[in-house]
Design a protein around this motif. Structure first.
Motif, short mmCIF file in Angstrom:
data_model
loop_
_atom_site.label_atom_id
_atom_site.label_comp_id
_atom_site.label_asym_id
_atom_site.label_seq_id
_atom_site.Cartn_x
_atom_site.Cartn_y
_atom_site.Cartn_z
N THR A 136 0.81 -1.12 -0.15
CA THR A 136 0.13 0.01 0.09
C THR A 136 0.75 1.43 -0.25
N LYS A 137 2.17 0.88 0.04
CA LYS A 137 3.10 2.29 0.06
C LYS A 137 3.49 2.49 -1.38
N SER A 138 3.68 3.80 -1.86
CA SER A 138 3.99 4.05 -3.23
C SER A 138 5.44 3.69 -3.61
N ASP A 139 6.46 3.58 -2.26
CA ASP A 139 7.70 3.52 -2.46
C ASP A 139 7.90 1.84 -2.14
N GLY A 140 6.95 1.35 -1.77
CA GLY A 140 7.14 -0.18 -1.47
C GLY A 140 7.24 -1.23 -2.20
N MET A 141 7.94 -2.21 -2.05
CA MET A 141 8.22 -3.47 -3.09
C MET A 141 7.14 -4.56 -2.65
N GLY A 142 6.48 -4.74 -1.71
CA GLY A 142 5.56 -5.60 -1.37
C GLY A 142 6.18 -6.88 -0.90
N MET A 143 7.24 -6.88 -0.59
CA MET A 143 8.10 -8.12 -0.06
C MET A 143 8.30 -8.25 1.50
N GLY A 144 8.07 -7.06 2.16
CA GLY A 144 8.51 -7.33 3.66
C GLY A 144 7.74 -8.23 4.38
N LEU A 145 6.35 -8.11 4.49
CA LEU A 145 5.40 -9.09 5.21
C LEU A 145 5.51 -10.60 4.72
N ASN A 146 5.85 -10.72 3.34
CA ASN A 146 5.93 -11.87 2.69
C ASN A 146 7.20 -12.71 3.39
N ILE A 147 8.39 -11.87 3.18
CA ILE A 147 9.45 -12.49 3.77
C ILE A 147 9.29 -12.86 5.27
N CYS A 148 8.71 -11.82 5.92
CA CYS A 148 8.59 -12.09 7.41
C CYS A 148 7.81 -13.39 7.75
N ARG A 149 6.75 -13.51 7.09
CA ARG A 149 6.07 -14.71 7.24
C ARG A 149 6.73 -16.13 6.96
N SER A 150 7.57 -15.94 5.77
CA SER A 150 8.34 -17.06 5.50
C SER A 150 9.33 -17.26 6.58
N ILE A 151 9.97 -16.17 6.97
CA ILE A 151 11.07 -16.41 8.09
C ILE A 151 10.31 -16.99 9.29
N ILE A 152 9.33 -16.78 9.98
CA ILE A 152 8.57 -17.31 10.93
C ILE A 152 8.12 -18.65 10.75
N GLU A 153 7.60 -18.88 9.58
CA GLU A 153 7.06 -20.47 9.32
C GLU A 153 8.27 -21.15 9.04
N SER A 154 9.56 -20.90 8.68
CA SER A 154 10.76 -21.65 8.74
C SER A 154 11.27 -21.94 9.85
N HIS A 155 10.96 -21.15 11.05
CA HIS A 155 11.10 -21.39 12.40
C HIS A 155 9.79 -22.13 13.01
N GLN A 156 9.10 -22.71 12.15
CA GLN A 156 8.00 -23.46 12.62
C GLN A 156 6.87 -22.83 13.68
N GLY A 157 6.95 -21.41 13.38
CA GLY A 157 5.95 -20.54 14.07
C GLY A 157 5.05 -19.94 13.15
N ARG A 158 4.34 -18.90 13.53
CA ARG A 158 3.11 -18.55 12.85
C ARG A 158 3.42 -16.85 13.17
N LEU A 159 2.51 -16.05 12.01
CA LEU A 159 2.55 -14.81 12.21
C LEU A 159 1.24 -14.30 11.58
N TRP A 160 0.47 -13.43 12.23
CA TRP A 160 -0.87 -12.86 11.78
C TRP A 160 -1.20 -11.61 12.47
N ALA A 161 -2.20 -10.99 11.90
CA ALA A 161 -2.62 -9.65 12.41
C ALA A 161 -3.95 -9.41 12.66
N VAL A 162 -4.23 -8.69 13.81
CA VAL A 162 -5.72 -8.44 14.24
C VAL A 162 -5.72 -7.00 14.39
N ASN A 163 -7.02 -6.54 13.86
CA ASN A 163 -7.07 -4.97 14.09
C ASN A 163 -7.84 -4.87 15.43
N ARG A 164 -7.39 -3.98 16.35
CA ARG A 164 -8.24 -3.37 17.55
C ARG A 164 -9.38 -2.47 17.28
#
Length: 838
Positions: free
Chosen positions: A782-810
């Motif tokens: 959603t950023k004009s100068d963003g590549m759109g890879m940050g959160l995808n890489i973050c989830r890949s890193i966490i899942e490679s550690h057998q973990g989970r990553l998610w977001a919830v609105n408050r």
């Protein structure tokens, strides 16, 4: 002389006889008419007197019948009131019985139009209940200024009933009502009937019924009121009510009688008047018959003369019309033949004879199949003729057939059939007309074949082809590709043609050409526009390459031809290549920046260490050699400078460690150290944007087997996203009140086995639903100068550690809007490899 006198004496009787005969011939019919008129007058006079007597007798009978109906109704009403009084006396302690009494009174009002309402009053004249309740039938009394007059009449009637211990009536009460008041005629005059309720010789109350005088007239059957007008009067000739406002003629019959509706009732007089005047219908009828017969004789003679003239004119017109029709039939190239009900030919014109090569004598009288029909198609043509004669198909569209000429040549024809109706409206046969369509049919077949080839080519194109009338905006032609993508109307054409201003321009062009001299300029028609790329605004995001030009349509109107080729795939490929190139350039810059950051950290680390050492050395030398007042100011400054240099070195070291590229390597690491490093790296940017960060780490957390560099990369990315969300939600002037971006770490014991939980919370505006569904996709940003890879890489890193990553609105405290977002990371305390070794 004597002979002349004698001749005169002989001639005079003859003249006298001739005069008598002439007088008889002239005046005998007149005398007969006079005698007939006198006799008819005597007869009609006698009949008139008899009819008058019959009308007066009938009037008296109807008046007596109406009087009996009214008296019977009042007697029944009095009985009903006495019955209700008895039931009231018996229901003094029974609630259900009192309710039944009121319902009985309500039914009495409902079933008797002359009663407006019924009131029950106790012995002290206090009103106990009224029926009906809240009904428009009685509300009008309270809405007027007549309450006092109505109540006074009720009180007088009660006093009279109390004094006599009998049912009593009040005087007639005239109400002042506005002409705009509904039913003002029915409510103009009212009166009360009061029935005392006597138990054991004591009056325990009164049952009062309010009557309308107009309602009394409604007791009289409607069929009587349709023929007579009834009027209620007092004994002083005061009119109380009248059944109709229709005036009666001066010669109308009238009669009246007194109404005795009760012992203590006011004097009422019922008068009846006839609507139609007492005329002698028979007399007028006979006079009319005599006059009518005389007029009919005169009219008959005049009609005979007129009919003779009309007949002569009709014969002349018929002769002219016949000559005209013969000339028209002989001059037309259309063949005409007539058939009777047995399908026999009864008439043929000259054109039909020339068309077939047969003479009229040879054709008249023939039955189907006819000799001018081809032998191979006779059965088919017979069947077509039979079906056409039994339906209306032949008169509307015609029947295609063929005629074999006498010389052997074959011509194609179209036949139209119409029924032949005589002057009485009865069908006597059929008339058929034949048109030679051999040449037009050949031309049509060639055109149809050419059009079929052209349509086949257009239908096979993978481009939308459409033609629209610029005057009516009607779609004139559309090929398969256009219909599949834009439907069967012209909306898609104008979407491809451009915006609304372009459409108005096209309409202006059409109007200008319509107002110009006939014909469309050739130079204008063949001006082809350059190709234009159009993106549809209907949500499909399709791109089309569009070419337009103006063409004259088959009816001479100006139309616009449009050819649109779908270039969506090409545009998507171009856009994908552009985005890929931008990502490659951005990745290259990031790589270069990482290398420069590593070199810069290495180069700056040594000067910062030297600055820290120099500051600490100067502080050591100054200790004990300066004035205490100076020492108090200088030494703290040097110590702070040394601390800041050390801190700068630590930050640079963290940046170097963050950008350093190495192979993933798991090791047992304290999560608090990684969180502190992440906060330290992002805190600089937070201070630059006037935002704050906090961390809440549960003490004595166990070490986890993770790759610290990769987990640090994930936390830095999440913290930066939280800062960006808060910065967008709060402008610079109000960031003092912005909530801090918080990172926390604890154990989640709600699951088994327990896992390390890391949460990053911000106070931004939350994540929209559409974004939350795609935010972990590659290259989505959603950023004009963003590549759109940050959160995808973050989830890949966490899942490679057998973990989970998610977001919830408050939500905020009122649960009305979003108040931020929380990213949650769950990491296992023991890696799968270590668990397997154990």
């Amino acid at each position: 002389m004597k002979s002349t006198a004698l001749f005169g004496l002989v001639i005079k009787p003859f003249n006298w006889l001739r005069k008598i005969r002439g007088f008889r011939l002239v005046y005998t019919p007149l005398l007969a008419i006079v005698l007939f008129t006198v006799v008819m007058g005597i007869i009609l006079g006698t009949l008139h007197l008899q009819e008058k007597g019959q009308q007066e007798a009938a009037l008296f009978r109807e008046l007596s019948f109406a009087k009996q109906r009214i008296q019977l109704r009042f007697a029944n009403n009095a009985d009903s009131l006495n019955t209700i009084n008895r039931e009231i006396a018996a229901s003094s302690e029974d609630t259900k019985l009192r309710q039944l009494v009121r319902e009985q009174a309500d039914d009495l009002v409902l079933n008797n139009h002359e009663i407006v309402k019924i009131i029950w009053l106790n012995a002290e004249n206090t009103k106990q209940w009224t029926v009906p309740v809240n009904n428009a039938k009685t509300d009008w009394i309270s809405k007027t200024q007549n309450d006092q007059a109505v109540n006074e009449g009720l009180n007088k009637a009660i006093e009279l009933s109390r004094a006599t211990s009998r049912a009593a009536f009040s005087q007639f009460i005239s109400l002042n009502l506005s002409d705009e008041e509904p039913l003002v005629k029915d409510r103009r005059t009212v009166f009360w009937q009061v029935a005392p309720n006597i138990v054991g010789g004591q009056v325990i109350g009164f049952l009062a019924a309010l009557y309308t005088t107009q309602g009394i007239l409604d007791i009289i059957p409607g069929e009587l009121k349709a023929h007579y007008r009834f009027t209620l009067l007092t004994d002083k000739e005061r009119v109380l009510s009248i059944s109709s406002d229709r005036d009666t003629p001066k010669r109308a019959f009238s009669n009246q009688t007194s109404l005795d509706i009760g012992v203590l009732s006011p004097n009422l007089v019922l008068r009846i008047d006839t609507y139609p005047p007492p005329t002698n219908l028979t007399f007028r009828m006979l006079i009319g018959v005599v006059i009518g017969l005389s007029a009919f004789v005169i009219w008959s003679l005049w009609s005979v003369l007129k009919q003779m003239q009309v007949r002569q004119e009709a014969e002349a017109n018929l002769s002219t019309e016949t000559s005209f029709r013969n000339a028209m039939e002989n001059s037309t190239p259309v063949g005409i033949r007539a058939h009777d009900m047995q399908k026999r030919i009864t008439y043929v014109n000259r054109a039909f004879c020339e068309m077939t090569g047969w003479s009229a004598k040879e054709l008249v009288g023939l039955l189907p199949p006819f000799p001018f029909w081809p032998d191979a198609r006779r059965d088919e043509l017979v069947d077509k003729m039979n079906r056409a004669l039994l339906s209306d198909t032949g008169s509307k569209t015609g029947i295609e057939g063929a005629i074999l000429r006498r010389d052997g040549s074959l011509i194609q024809t179209r036949t139209f059939i119409a029924p032949l109706i005589n002057e009485r409206g009865k069908q006597t046969g059929w008339v058929t007309s034949l048109i030679d369509i051999s040449e037009p049919k050949k031309i049509r077949e060639e055109l149809a074949a050419s059009q079929e080839r052209f349509i086949t080519v257009l239908e096979g194109l993978d481009a939308a082809v459409s033609v629209v009338d610029l005057e009516s905006d009607q779609l004139l032609f559309a090929n398969r590709f256009y219909r599949e993508n834009f439907g069967d109307d012209s909306k898609g054409h104008f979407q491809l043609a451009g915006n609304a201003n372009n459409l108005e321009t096209l309409h202006d062009v059409a109007e200008d050409l319509q107002d110009s001299p006939p014909g469309i300029p050739t130079s204008f028609l063949y001006q082809e526009s350059e190709s234009e790329e159009i993106q549809l605004s209907d949500g499909s995001n399709k791109w089309y390459e569009v070419r337009r030009r103006f063409i004259p349509w088959v009816d001479g109107h100006l139309a616009q031809l449009l050819i649109a080729t779908d270039i969506t795939a090409r545009k998507e490929a171009d856009e994908s290549a552009r985005l890929q190139e931008e990502r490659m350039q951005f990745t290259s810059r990031l790589t270069t920046m990482g290398e420069m950051a590593s070199s810069l950290a290495h180069e700056l680390n040594q000067p910062l260490s030297a600055i820290s050492n120099y500051c600490m050395g100067v502080a050591k030398r100054l200790e004990g050699n300066l004035d205490p007042a100076l020492t108090k100011d200088i030494l703290p400054a040097l110590e702070k400078a040394s601390e800041q240099a050390h801190r700068a070195g630590t930050i640079i070291q963290r940046i170097r460690g963050f950008v350093k590229r190495s192979e993933p390597q798991r090791k047992s690491t304290a999560i608090s150290e990684i969180i502190n490093d992440a906060v330290g790296l992002v805190e600089i940017e937070a201070h630059r944007h006037r935002l704050t960060m906090t961390s809440n780490i549960t003490e004595n957390l166990p070490e986890v087997d993770i790759d610290p560099v990769l987990i640090l990369q994930v936390l830095v990315n999440l913290l930066k996203n939280g800062l960006d969300s808060t910065r967008e939600a709060y402008p610079l002037s109000s960031r003092w009140s912005a909530p801090a971006v918080n990172i926390s770490a604890d154990l989640d014991t709600s699951i088994f086995p327990a896992m390390l939980r890391i949460q990053v919370s911000d106070g931004g505006s939350g994540i929209p639903e559409l974004v939350s569904q795609r935010m972990f996709e590659p290259f989505f940003s959603t950023k004009s100068d963003g590549m759109g890879m940050g959160l995808n890489i973050c989830r890949s890193i966490i899942e490679s550690h057998q973990g989970r990553l998610w977001a919830v609105n408050r939500m905020d405290a009122e649960h009305t809007k979003l108040a931020g977002c929380t990213f949650t990371i769950l990491l296992p305390l023991v890696s799968p490899e270590a668990a397997g070794n154990v």
